[in-house]
Design a protein around this motif. Sequence first.
Motif: not given
Length: 392
Positions: A144-159, A173-186
């Motif tokens: 969350e602290q690494a999100i920047q004003p121009n962050t457009k996408l959060i991509w992650f894996e779990s596991p 996802v809640a962190i991303a949606q609160a800032r209008g950022i798209l999320t993607g997962i492998d």
Amino acid sequence: MKLSPQDLDICCGHLKDDTAQAASVSQPISTPIHQTSLFSFDRFEDLSHGLANEFTTPVYSRGRNPSMTSVEQKLAALEQGEACKLFASGMGVISAAVTAVVSQGDHILFVNQVYGPTIQLATQLARFGVTFTSITSGNLSEAEQAIQPNTKLIWFESPGTMTFTQLDIRALVAIAQARGILTGIDNTWATPLLQKPITMGVDIVAHSLTKYIGGHSDVVAGALITREALLKDIFFKTFLLNGAAIGPMDAYLIERGLRTLPVRLAQHEANGLAVAQFLQEHDAVETVFHPDLQQDASVPEEQLQGYTGLFSFSLKKNDYATVAAVLNALKHFRMGVSWGGFESLAISPQRPDNAEALKHAGLPQGLIRLSVGLESAGTLINDLSQALNHAK
């Protein structure tokens, strides 16, 4: 492993051919392979209409071919997403999805251990003015602290890749949606049978179908599942232009793999747990990185419905020579990239001179990754037992 009866039906089901004229018309059990590069039209007006609607109309197999339709519908249903598109590889999916949603000046945030070539792609995008940050720990506060004003996408894996740490997907996802950022997962590790990220709010789900879904180490393919409007945008912006089109025969092989995916996953899980428990008790092993053995109370228990056969462990004696000696002593496990097939594989990210690189990537020294296959668990344990004699 908790498998949904509905998912079992989807994997084994056959979609009825709507072109059949009557219920009495016989239909093939397997989806026909339309081995053709293009489709002809009787009227120029129809061709023009097809070209204007290439997202749904077969015109040229770089865009759409009927051989893909059945498996795309099944994967979309399994992930509970609106639409799916098959690609020639998992990296084709990731490349198309990422480059379609980011532009010059945008920032991508990677969370948890992420597939290496995905980070390599982001490094290449820096040439076009796209920046990125990678939080390999999977710590959501740090992310969350690494999100920047121009962050457009959060991509992650779990596991996550290599160390298989889980994230609380809904919380991310809640962190991303609160800032209008798209999320993607492998979601390749879990497959749609064990984890359904779209139901947790994730926007884009990617799969390397080469792994468990293909299941036989004989096909390279990928899949992208998301909202229909977003998939259509990706289709025209990047899929058609990147040329990562899957062939009809490959689509057939993926659908064949889906039919046996539930029973194969159950065997992978059982074998994997048996091997992981053996390693956990071995005096040459430092840590076993398996989701079942590294439970995190912050991750909802119901997020993952079971386990696969891919995990890793680290050696107490963790120098390169020892890692190489253990791997070279294996007689049944084979050495090779990829995973998720019927065969058991072993590999390590360790090299003679990459200690600093491993530390930067958040990976321990002496790490060995196993893809536990469908063979006898006893055979695999005996093989590891004799190989680990070289680590003492």
